[in-house]
Design an enzyme around this catalytic site. Sequence first.
Site, PDB file in Angstrom:
ATOM      1  N   TYR A  65      -0.037  -4.625  11.308  1.00  0.00           N
ATOM      2  CA  TYR A  65      -0.160  -3.228  10.914  1.00  0.00           C
ATOM      3  C   TYR A  65       0.480  -2.285  11.930  1.00  0.00           C
ATOM      4  CZ  TYR A  65      -3.021  -3.831   6.758  1.00  0.00           C
ATOM      5  OH  TYR A  65      -3.461  -4.133   5.491  1.00  0.00           O
TER       6      TYR A  65
ATOM      7  N   HIS B  74       0.819  -1.219   0.000  1.00  0.00           N
ATOM      8  CA  HIS B  74       0.000   0.000   0.000  1.00  0.00           C
ATOM      9  C   HIS B  74       0.852   1.267   0.000  1.00  0.00           C
ATOM     10  CE1 HIS B  74      -3.784  -2.195   0.634  1.00  0.00           C
ATOM     11  NE2 HIS B  74      -3.104  -2.961   1.466  1.00  0.00           N
TER      12      HIS B  74
ATOM     13  N   ASN C  53     -10.532  -3.008   1.781  1.00  0.00           N
ATOM     14  CA  ASN C  53     -10.148  -2.967   0.379  1.00  0.00           C
ATOM     15  C   ASN C  53     -11.366  -2.645  -0.476  1.00  0.00           C
ATOM     16  OD1 ASN C  53      -7.340  -3.631   0.502  1.00  0.00           O
ATOM     17  ND2 ASN C  53      -7.845  -5.784   0.777  1.00  0.00           N
TER      18      ASN C  53
END
Length: 491
Positions: free
Chosen positions: A342, A58, A132
């Site tokens: 993350y 990303h 997404n």
Amino acid sequence: MTQPTNHDHITTESGAPVADDQRSQRAGAGGPTLLQDHHLLEKLARFNRERIPERVVHAVGTGAYGYFECTSAEVRRWTKAKLFSEVGKRTEVFVRFSTVAGSKGAADTARDPRGFAVKFYTEDGNWDLTGNNTPIFFLRDGIKFPDFIHSQKYDPHTNRQEPDNVWDFFSHTPEATHQFTWLFGDRGIPASYRHMDGFGSHTFSMVNQAGERFWVKFHLKTDQGIRCLSSAQAQVLGGEEPAYLQKEFYDAVEGGDAPSWTLKLQVMPEAEADRYRINPFDLTKVWPYADYPLIEVGKLVLDRVPENYFAEVEQSAFDPGNFVPGIGPSPDPMLQARLFAYGDAHRYRLGVNHTRLPVNAPRGVPGGAKNYGRDGTMRFDDNGGRRKNYSPNSYGGPAQTGADDDAGWSVSGSVGRHGLIPHRDDDDFSQAGALYRLMREDERGRLIDNIAAGLAQVQRADVVVRSIEHFRRADADFGHRLEQAVRTRRG
């Protein structure tokens, strides 16, 4: 030197005024540059350190601010989350759209899933919905994610994305058939971030005031309608302007055309999960609308682009572990892996104090975050001052609420390496086949061409055979036509 007019003076990092920003200090007009030129050395040294590590995935992204407005009183049946507490309640949001595989500078028109991450600045802290533009994913277990991304990124030898690697991994990963069918279809390349849907993708939990748990799927349906690019269109547009989608989005928002999405839920009572015909925590599958219809609960509007890209988009950090009371995780193995990955990525890339950067700080919480975390790189506030840095203490520091923890559910069984428990209709191919048969004939033709274009470049025959077999198991016509298309391209 002529003094500047109508402008602030340039200063060094320490605030001292700079008399000349165009010429270095030198030992005479023809002599060497002097080490004592502090402004020169500071300027060059800072320049050398301007880049921070890019996101592993990303990396190519676009961001915007806006608000979420609750439009349903019914949602309180399923969650006590305060952003849903009353109709008309607005919560500030920051959203980042992105591609997955490309490095910084790559074209944002690539055929790739699009990240659709939403940060809700609620009064109970930030809720990050890190989704997404697809309702499914390639994998159902996070232990395979590093290998999957390695197969998509640059090859160690050739330093380019290799079709052999992409398709070799897929040929060994039948559960990805559904996502590959989606990705190589018409929706694989959105024509605009404004004209694509967003999904939480995972199954999440909601808990209401009575302590009842529900499993939910989040859907953000674009109010602008779906628009997509063909592979040929994307190649032309991305070649002319690699940041084509970023420019299109910024131009629209700054021109007053604020895009919006309708937030809808699929809701499954907790007791139904064990007996549902597919495992509801399998990220490679959707819940059919016929079983769990979409329920409208709110509106997301984006009406302001960031003033500074680096500060507000590059430094934005979304963490699927950021929940608020009333919303939580599920046993989805991919989600469970992301709950760690993350936050850890942000601590590496931005530092342990990234949560205090303005774009990431909990804006809805009076006084901001309150805890006993101290020190670390780039601690730019008062670092807690003289207040104690441990808990519990006797000096009036922040204390736990003592509220019921609604993040738990019953589990049983032995510790070990387990896959998801298969349900009656679970397999890797049925939903991919259903998606193929749902497409119009012209859509199927483009899907076949898009897949064949990549698969025909693969050198190993066994990889090609295994890959085609996955699609054949999804639908016999799908596999047959793909085999013919690959053979034609190879001559």
